[in-house]
Design an enzyme around this catalytic site. Structure first.
Site, PDB file in Angstrom:
ATOM      1  N   GLY A  55       0.818  -1.203   0.000  1.00  0.00           N
ATOM      2  CA  GLY A  55       0.000   0.000   0.000  1.00  0.00           C
ATOM      3  C   GLY A  55       0.849   1.248   0.000  1.00  0.00           C
ATOM      4  O   GLY A  55       1.992   1.253   0.463  1.00  0.00           O
ATOM      5  N   HIS A  58       3.666   4.803   2.695  1.00  0.00           N
ATOM      6  CA  HIS A  58       4.873   4.399   3.417  1.00  0.00           C
ATOM      7  C   HIS A  58       6.118   5.083   2.860  1.00  0.00           C
ATOM      8  O   HIS A  58       7.236   4.647   3.114  1.00  0.00           O
ATOM      9  CB  HIS A  58       5.064   2.883   3.321  1.00  0.00           C
ATOM     10  CG  HIS A  58       3.903   2.102   3.831  1.00  0.00           C
ATOM     11  ND1 HIS A  58       3.385   2.283   5.086  1.00  0.00           N
ATOM     12  CD2 HIS A  58       3.141   1.135   3.237  1.00  0.00           C
ATOM     13  CE1 HIS A  58       2.358   1.461   5.265  1.00  0.00           C
ATOM     14  NE2 HIS A  58       2.183   0.762   4.156  1.00  0.00           N
ATOM     15  N   HIS A 220       0.151   0.889   9.385  1.00  0.00           N
ATOM     16  CA  HIS A 220      -1.074   1.237   8.679  1.00  0.00           C
ATOM     17  C   HIS A 220      -2.009   2.082   9.535  1.00  0.00           C
ATOM     18  O   HIS A 220      -3.221   2.060   9.353  1.00  0.00           O
ATOM     19  CB  HIS A 220      -1.790  -0.035   8.200  1.00  0.00           C
ATOM     20  CG  HIS A 220      -0.986  -0.817   7.218  1.00  0.00           C
ATOM     21  ND1 HIS A 220      -0.407  -2.017   7.531  1.00  0.00           N
ATOM     22  CD2 HIS A 220      -0.640  -0.554   5.937  1.00  0.00           C
ATOM     23  CE1 HIS A 220       0.261  -2.482   6.482  1.00  0.00           C
ATOM     24  NE2 HIS A 220       0.141  -1.597   5.502  1.00  0.00           N
ATOM     25  N   GLY A 391       9.321  30.711  19.649  1.00  0.00           N
ATOM     26  CA  GLY A 391       9.024  29.826  20.771  1.00  0.00           C
ATOM     27  C   GLY A 391      10.212  29.325  21.553  1.00  0.00           C
ATOM     28  O   GLY A 391      10.057  28.460  22.409  1.00  0.00           O
ATOM     29  N   ASP A 392      11.425  29.864  21.307  1.00  0.00           N
ATOM     30  CA  ASP A 392      12.602  29.312  21.985  1.00  0.00           C
ATOM     31  C   ASP A 392      13.058  30.134  23.184  1.00  0.00           C
ATOM     32  O   ASP A 392      14.023  29.769  23.854  1.00  0.00           O
ATOM     33  CB  ASP A 392      13.757  29.172  20.993  1.00  0.00           C
ATOM     34  CG  ASP A 392      14.289  30.534  20.503  1.00  0.00           C
ATOM     35  OD1 ASP A 392      13.573  31.544  20.682  1.00  0.00           O
ATOM     36  OD2 ASP A 392      15.395  30.568  19.941  1.00  0.00           O
ATOM     37  N   ASP A 544       6.033  41.718  24.285  1.00  0.00           N
ATOM     38  CA  ASP A 544       7.274  41.130  23.782  1.00  0.00           C
ATOM     39  C   ASP A 544       7.911  40.234  24.837  1.00  0.00           C
ATOM     40  O   ASP A 544       8.111  40.651  25.988  1.00  0.00           O
ATOM     41  CB  ASP A 544       8.248  42.237  23.377  1.00  0.00           C
ATOM     42  CG  ASP A 544       9.570  41.681  22.915  1.00  0.00           C
ATOM     43  OD1 ASP A 544       9.608  41.084  21.831  1.00  0.00           O
ATOM     44  OD2 ASP A 544      10.558  41.815  23.666  1.00  0.00           O
ATOM     45  N   GLY A 546      10.992  39.097  25.143  1.00  0.00           N
ATOM     46  CA  GLY A 546      12.286  39.550  25.637  1.00  0.00           C
ATOM     47  C   GLY A 546      12.148  40.637  26.683  1.00  0.00           C
ATOM     48  O   GLY A 546      12.869  40.659  27.682  1.00  0.00           O
TER      49      GLY A 546
END
Length: 569
Positions: A55, A58, A220, A391-392, A544, A546
Site C-alpha cells: 500500500g 509508506h 497502517h 518559541g525558543d 514582547d 524579551g
C-alpha cells in the site's frame, strides 16, 4: 485535517508522477502504478529482478528504493491497501528476464495473497519467481506465532541485501536464500506519539491522551499492542530495544546494524536524539553496532513516532549492506563516527587575574535570584515567544539560568568579574539573539565597573553601558518592541532614584517597576525588529517576550533585597 492534495482518489498516481519526475533512473508504467528501473538491460542480459511494494503511504518506500543495487520495480497500491495481482504481474513481466525474479513481501494478508498469486501466474508463463516474506515486528511475539508477525521497517534492509546480491550476478536461489536469511535476522519495534490521517478519511483513526503513546504499532495507522505513558527518548528507546534484544537472543559480543526509522512526521532532531539513545544503550549491553542509519525509511503517512530495527550481521552480510546503490532513498553506508567528540583547546582562566573586591556576595545573591525566576517563568516565556516569535525564549532563558547556577566560586570575587563570568557563560549557553545581546551587555557593564569600587554612581553608569551595548549591537531603540523597551526605562529609573538619594536596593525596585511598565506597553506596539516584525499587526496585543524576561529577572533581584523596614531603618 489539511492535506496538500488535489483529489483523494488520485493521490497515489500523482505522488508517483512527482517522485519519478525527480528521480533519474526510474520510470512509471503508463497503465499501472508501478515504478521500474530505467533503462533496463536487454531481457536476456538481465540479472535477478527484485520487486517489492504494498500500500501507499509508506514513502519513501517502496519506489524510493528502485535503483541499481536495490529494487528493480516497486508496485504501489492505494493508501494502506495491497496492490492488485494484475499490477504485480505486470511488474514481473516488465522487468524479469530468464534469471527470474524475487518478490520481497511484507507479512500482511493482502500482500501475501496478491504477490503470491502473481508469482504463481508468472511461473505459469515460464518466469522463475521466488518469494521472501518479511515478518520483523517483535511487538507481536507474545500475541501470534512468529510466522504471522507483521513486516515493517526492517523490510528496507532486506531490499538492500537482496539488491546487492542480485547486482553481483548471483542466481535466483542464492538471492532468495540471502533475503530469507536477512528476514530471519531482523527484529523491529515501533512507538507512536499520535495517529496518522488517511487522505480519504480526513480524520485520525485513533486517539491518544497527552501523556500516552502507542507501543508496538504496525505501519497502517492501527493502534499498537498497548498504550504506555509518554517517557523520555532514553526511556522509550530502552523499552523497544529490550523487546528486540530479548526476541532476537542478542547478547554481549553480538554484531548488529541499527535502523532508526521515522514514521512520517518525526523531525530529524528527534530521530538524532533517538539514535544517540539507541547507540548508548546498545553499547551498555556490549552489543557492537557495525552500521547505523537514521531517517524516514518506511513511514505511516504523517504519524509522529519511530521504530528501531536491529539486524545481526557477519562480514558477508555487512559487505552486501556496504555495496553501492543509486536508489534515491538509500542514505549511504551508515558508518559510525569513531571520534564524535572533539576536545576543545584550553584557554587561560579569565578569573585568575580578578582581584577580590567587596560586592561579590551581593552579585551572586542577585544573579541566583534572577536565575531562579527565569527557570520558574520558562513556560510563560515560551508561550509568549511562540505567539509572536519562534518559541525558543523560555528554553534559552532557562539555559541561561542553569549556566549562572553552574558558575564556580571564583566567579563571584567582585561585581565586575561576576558580570564578565556571567556574560561569557551566557554566550556559550544560549544561541539565537538572546545570547549575544546579554553577553555583550554584561561584558560592557563589567568593563565599566572594572578597577574600582562599585559605587552607586558607577552602578548606574554600568547599567547605561549595558543598555547602550544592546542598542548598538542590534539597532533597536525605544518603541521598537524589544527588550530595550524594558531595559532603557529601567536604567533611567535606576539612575533617577539614585540621584534622588535612594539606596541602591530601592533604586533597583524602581528599575523593576519601570521595566514591568515598559514590557506591558510593548503589547500595544507594532514590532519593527526581529522575528515578530514578520507578523506586523498580528503581533499587537501580545507583550514582547524579551521585554517580559527583563522585567522578570529585574523584579526577582529587587524582591531579593531587604527593604528599609527589613533592615530596621
Amino acid at each position: 485535517m489539511k492535506k496538500l492534495i488535489n483529489d483523494p482518489l488520485h493521490v497515489v498516481r500523482e505522488m508517483l508522477e512527482g517522485a519519478v519526475a525527480t528521480s533519474p533512473g526510474q520510470a512509471l508504467l503508463d497503465r499501472e502504478n508501478v515504478v521500474v528501473r530505467q533503462p533496463l538491460p536487454t531481457r536476456n542480459a538481465r540479472q535477478v529482478a527484485l520487486l517489492s511494494g504494498g500500500g501507499s503511504g509508506h514513502e519513501p518506500a517502496h519506489a524510493g528504493y528502485v535503483g541499481e543495487g536495490m529494487l528493480t520495480a516497486a508496485i504501489a497500491g492505494d493508501v494502506f491497501t495491497s496492490p492488485s495481482t494484475d499490477a504485480v504481474l505486470a511488474a514481473i513481466r516488465e522487468v524479469a528476464g530468464p534469471a527470474g525474479a524475487l518478490l520481497i513481501v511484507k507479512n500482511y494478508t493482502g500482500d501475501r495473497l496478491n504477490f503470491g498469486l502473481a508469482a504463481e501466474l508468472a511461473r505459469g508463463e515460464g518466469i522463475p519467481v521466488e518469494v521472501a516474506v518479511v515478518a520483523d515486528d517483535v511487538a507481536l511475539r507474545d500475541t501470534v506465532e512468529k510466522s504471522r508477525r507483521r513486516g515493517i521497517a526492517g523490510t528496507v534492509l532486506v531490499h538492500k541485501i537482496a539488491g546487492a546480491a542480485a547486482a553481483r550476478g548471483k542466481s535466483l536461489a542464492e538471492v532468495a536464500d540471502l533475503a530469507r536469511s536477512a528476514c530471519d535476522a531482523i527484529g523491529t519495534m515501533g512507538v507512536a506519539l499520535g495517529p496518522c490521517t488517511l487522505p480519504a478519511a480526513g480524520k485520525p483513526n485513533f486517539v491518544l491522551e497527552a501523556g500516552e503513546v502507542e507501543l508496538g504499532l504496525g505501519i497502517h495507522g492501527e493502534p499498537g499492542v498497548r498504550k504506555a505513558p509518554l517517557g523520555t527518548a532514553d526511556e522509550l528507546v530502552e523499552l523497544l530495544l529490550a523487546a528486540i534484544i530479548a526476541d532476537r537472543g542478542l547478547s554481549k559480543g553480538s554484531r548488529v546494524v541499527l535502523l532508526v526509522n521515522g514514521l512520517g512526521s518525526t523531525p530529524p532532531m528527534e530521530l538524532a536524539i533517538v539514535a544517540r539513545s539507541a547507540l548508548k544503550a546498545l553499547a551498555a549491553h556490549d552489543i557492537t553496532v557495525e552500521r547505523a542509519w537514521t531517517g524516514t525509511f518506511l513511514s505511516a503517512l504523517d504519524m509522529p513516532g519511530m521504530s528501531l530495527s536491529l539486524m545481526t550481521v557477519d562480514d558477508a552480510r555487512l559487505d552486501l549492506l556496504d555495496a553501492a546503490t543509486d536508489a534515491p532513498a538509500w542514505p549511504g553506508k551508515g558508518k559510525l563516527n569513531a571520534m564524535p567528540v572533539a576536545v576543545m583547546a584550553e584557554r587561560a582562566d579569565s578569573t585568575a587575574t580578578v582581584a577580590v573586591a567587596p560586592g561579590g556576595d551581593v552579585a551572586r545573591h542577585l544573579a541566583q535570584a534572577a536565575a531562579e525566576a527565569l527557570i520558574t517563568a520558562e513556560d510563560k516565556l515560551t508561550d509568549l515567544d511562540a505567539r509572536a516569535g519562534d518559541g525558543d525564549l523560555g528554553a534559552s532563558m532557562a539555559r541561561a539560568a542553569l549556566a549562572i547556577r553552574a558558575l564556580p566560586e571564583t566567579a563571584w570575587n567582585a561585581p565586575s568579574g561576576a558580570l564578565a563570568e556571567i556574560g561569557n557563560a551566557l554566550s556559550r549557553a544560549i544561541g539565537g539573539s538572546s545570547g549575544p545581546f546579554y553577553a555583550t551587555a554584561l561584558l560592557r557593564a563589567s568593563r565599566e565597573l572594572a578597577g574600582g569600587e562599585a559605587t552607586p554612581a558607577r552602578l548606574a553608569d554600568a547599567f547605561d553601558a549595558a543598555v547602550n551595548a544592546i542598542t548598538e549591537l542590534g539597532g533597536a531603540k525605544l518603541g521598537d518592541r524589544t527588550m530595550v523597551d524594558a531595559l532603557e526605562p529601567a536604567a533611567v529609573a535606576f539612575r533617577n532614584a539614585l540621584s534622588a538619594g535612594s539606596l541602591p536596593a530601592d533604586a533597583l525596585r524602581s528599575a523593576a517597576e519601570a521595566a514591568e511598565k515598559g514590557a506591558e506597553h510593548t503589547a500595544t506596539l507594532r514590532p519593527r525588529l526581529g522575528r515578530a516584525s514578520y507578523l506586523g499587526e498580528r503581533a499587537v496585543g501580545v507583550p514582547d517576550g524579551g521585554a517580559v524576561a527583563v522585567a522578570i529577572w529585574l523584579r526577582a533581584m529587587a524582591d531579593s533585597l531587604p527593604t528599609k523596614k527589613d533592615a530596621g531603618e
